[in-house]
Scaffold this motif. Structure first.
Motif, short mmCIF file in Angstrom:
data_model
loop_
_atom_site.label_atom_id
_atom_site.label_comp_id
_atom_site.label_asym_id
_atom_site.label_seq_id
_atom_site.Cartn_x
_atom_site.Cartn_y
_atom_site.Cartn_z
N ALA A 67 -3.66 1.63 55.26
CA ALA A 67 -4.06 0.22 55.27
C ALA A 67 -5.54 0.02 55.60
O ALA A 67 -6.12 -1.00 55.23
CB ALA A 67 -3.20 -0.56 56.27
N VAL A 68 -6.17 0.97 56.31
CA VAL A 68 -7.56 0.79 56.72
C VAL A 68 -8.55 1.53 55.81
O VAL A 68 -9.75 1.51 56.07
CB VAL A 68 -7.79 1.19 58.19
N THR A 108 -6.66 -6.67 59.98
CA THR A 108 -5.80 -5.65 59.38
C THR A 108 -4.70 -5.22 60.36
O THR A 108 -3.53 -5.15 59.99
CB THR A 108 -6.63 -4.42 58.95
#
Length: 162
Positions: free
Chosen positions: A134-135, A21
């Motif tokens: 995003a995480v 990621t």
């Protein structure tokens, strides 16, 4: 200013997933990964496996000696015992100069245990709101030691490949 961050994952593959990621986020210029290393501790093993991400080595990257000394202090010296107590004291004193103190060491030792993994990340320029987006969905615990400018300079002086 750089940050030395430790992310702990409840699974052995969590660190690699997060690294994927972050690599994607770096390509989007949302973080700069200066250097990184992973720790994977299989549930049936007495000690963890460590890996420095050599492909990130470059200007300002830390050399393997830094990661080896840090991981030795965190994961391998506790198994050796008191025979090397004086050397351990000197080593922990050196790491304290770069922002890695006894509290940090004890916290990482207590949390990175069999059946878990961890990502040790030296980074800068993180766009936190985009990264947190995003995480989402990745389960982890943040253990962070933010380095001052002086501590960052000492760390690079001690261990840089430049």
């Amino acid at each position: 200013m750089s940050a030395l961050t430790v992310l702990k994952f409840p699974t052995v593959d969590g660190a690699e997933k997060m690294l994927d990621t972050l690599d994607s986020l770096q390509k989007q210029q949302l973080i700069t990964i200066i250097d990184a290393a992973t720790v994977v501790w299989a549930a049936d093993k007495k000690k963890p496996k460590t890996r420095q991400l050599h492909n990130l080595a470059g200007m300002g990257a830390l050399n393997g000696m830094f990661w080896g000394m840090l991981f030795g202090l965190l994961f391998f010296i506790p198994f050796v015992g008191a025979a090397i107590g004086a050397a351990t004291g000197a080593l922990t004193g050196s790491f304290a100069d770069v922002g890695i103190d006894d509290r940090f060491i004890k916290e990482v030792q207590a949390k990175v245990t069999p059946g878990t993994s961890a990502l040790f990340l030296m980074s800068t320029g993180a766009v936190l709101d985009r990264i947190s987006e995003a995480v989402k969905g990745q389960e982890f615990e943040l253990i962070a030691s933010n380095l001052s400018t002086e501590q960052e300079a000492k760390l690079k002086e001690y261990f840089s490949e430049e």
